[in-house]
Design a protein around this motif. Structure first.
Motif, PDB file in Angstrom:
ATOM      1  N   LYS A 199       0.727  -1.119   0.015  1.00 40.02           N
ATOM      2  CA  LYS A 199       0.094  -0.179  -0.053  1.00 40.02           C
ATOM      3  C   LYS A 199       0.901   1.363   0.089  1.00 40.02           C
ATOM      4  N   ILE A 200       1.746   1.415   0.893  1.00 37.10           N
ATOM      5  CA  ILE A 200       2.675   2.432   1.098  1.00 37.10           C
ATOM      6  C   ILE A 200       3.577   2.742  -0.317  1.00 37.10           C
ATOM      7  N   MET A 201       3.967   1.254  -0.918  1.00 47.21           N
ATOM      8  CA  MET A 201       4.535   1.587  -2.320  1.00 47.21           C
ATOM      9  C   MET A 201       3.540   2.198  -3.512  1.00 47.21           C
ATOM     10  N   LEU A 202       2.445   1.695  -3.389  1.00 42.16           N
ATOM     11  CA  LEU A 202       1.420   2.240  -4.322  1.00 42.16           C
ATOM     12  C   LEU A 202       1.252   3.796  -4.041  1.00 42.16           C
ATOM     13  N   VAL A 203       0.993   4.045  -2.846  1.00 40.09           N
ATOM     14  CA  VAL A 203       0.795   5.720  -2.632  1.00 40.09           C
ATOM     15  C   VAL A 203       1.766   6.597  -3.020  1.00 40.09           C
ATOM     16  N   ALA A 208       4.331  10.214  -6.801  1.00 43.77           N
ATOM     17  CA  ALA A 208       5.566  10.511  -7.995  1.00 43.77           C
ATOM     18  C   ALA A 208       4.649  10.609  -9.165  1.00 43.77           C
ATOM     19  N   ASP A 209       3.680   9.888  -9.526  1.00 43.20           N
ATOM     20  CA  ASP A 209       2.985  10.080 -10.905  1.00 43.20           C
ATOM     21  C   ASP A 209       2.354  11.514 -11.021  1.00 43.20           C
ATOM     22  N   LYS A 210       1.599  11.634  -9.666  1.00 39.21           N
ATOM     23  CA  LYS A 210       0.965  12.983  -9.741  1.00 39.21           C
ATOM     24  C   LYS A 210       1.943  14.120  -9.753  1.00 39.21           C
ATOM     25  N   GLU A 211       3.089  13.992  -9.207  1.00 35.94           N
ATOM     26  CA  GLU A 211       4.042  15.223  -9.272  1.00 35.94           C
ATOM     27  C   GLU A 211       4.630  15.163 -10.488  1.00 35.94           C
TER      28      GLU A 211
END
Length: 304
Positions: A199-203, A208-211
């Motif tokens: 979950k932490i990795m996906l978040v 990162a994708d958002k940025e």
């Protein structure tokens, strides 16, 4: 006559020596001997060199004053119907020399007596508790056993030093079930930790994708702004130099240029064939009109 007299002296001397040897009693440290005279208690021999009357007095009991241990295995059933074997180790001793009399003459078998009280106490406590509670309350069971033995055995001269529940052994099938439960619990916790890590990795990946998209959008916006400003300056420059060329003509020319650039970018794709419609007539007409207008503008300047 003289030889018979000598033999009698020798025999007498031997009897005296044997009687002296039989009268000597050496009592070791931390021990007490009880002496009886014709079956009746007479006195007590303390550690060291002691003498008794041969053939009349005899040592009836040798009592150790050291701490001893009695191990008792009690089989009983818990409140959740699990049979267990509980091992209780009782450490005891005769408290002092005056208690030796009571310890020997009042109890036929002290160890059997203590064992009976251990059985009674353990079987009164464990059936009230579940198996898990039995493991958790070992100290409480030990305390109850000690108090029961102390209240009973002190009047007989025994001091109960400690009572320890050293082992609780359930049936093998119960052990296997408990091990399976523990293994399943550990697997569940491992799965929870693994899921939490994923979950932490996906978040983090989403952040990162958002940025990245924000930065990409800002870059595209900046690029479009620069293109728009460049188009604006280009249109202004061309229309100033040639009054017959309209802004629409310049935009059509820029479209043509971008179209050619896009066609050139397809050349980088390896082993691919892309079919695109090419409006040749419109582009040729557009380019001819623009070139004619530019030449007319130059001629008009020369005439001036």
């Amino acid at each position: 006559m003289t030889s018979d007299f000598n033999i009698m002296w020798v025999v007498g001397a031997l009897i005296v020596v044997l009687l002296l040897i039989a009268s000597v009693r050496i009592v070791p440290q931390q021990s007490v001997y009880l002496v009886e005279l014709f079956g009746r208690y007479r006195r007590m021999l303390t550690p060291g060199l002691n003498f008794i009357i041969p053939l009349i007095e005899q040592v009836a009991h040798k009592q150790s004053m050291r701490t001893r241990q009695l191990d008792v295995d009690v089989e009983t059933k818990t409140n959740d119907n699990v049979f267990v074997i509980v091992r209780v180790s009782v450490q005891y001793r005769v408290s002092n020399e005056t208690s030796v009399y009571n310890a020997f003459y009042q109890l036929e078998n002290p160890e059997w007596q203590m064992q009976s009280y251990v059985f009674d106490t353990v079987r009164a406590q464990i059936p009230k508790q579940n198996l898990d509670a039995v493991f958790d309350n070992k100290d409480s069971i030990s305390k109850d056993v000690k108090e029961q033995l102390r209240d009973t055995m002190e009047e007989y001269g025994f001091e109960i030093i400690a009572s320890l529940v050293t082992d609780i052994d359930p049936d093998q099938s119960v052990k296997d079930s408990m091990n399976q439960i523990n293994a399943a619990e550990r697997e569940r916790r491992a799965a929870e930790h693994k899921a939490e890590a994923e979950k932490i990795m996906l978040v983090k990946q989403a952040e990162a994708d958002k940025e990245s998209k924000i930065l990409q959008g800002q870059g595209i916006a900046g690029q479009r702004l620069a293109i728009a400003e460049g188009l604006r300056d280009s249109i202004a420059m061309v229309t100033d130099q040639a009054n017959d060329i309209t802004s629409k003509d310049v935009i059509d020319l820029l479209k043509f240029t971008n179209y050619v650039d896009v066609l050139g970018s397809f050349d980088t794709a390896a082993s691919k064939v892309i079919m695109l419609p090419q409006p040749t007539g419109q582009l040729d007409s557009l380019s001819s009109d623009i070139l004619s207008a530019m030449e007319a503008a130059k001629d008009s300047k020369k005439d001036d």
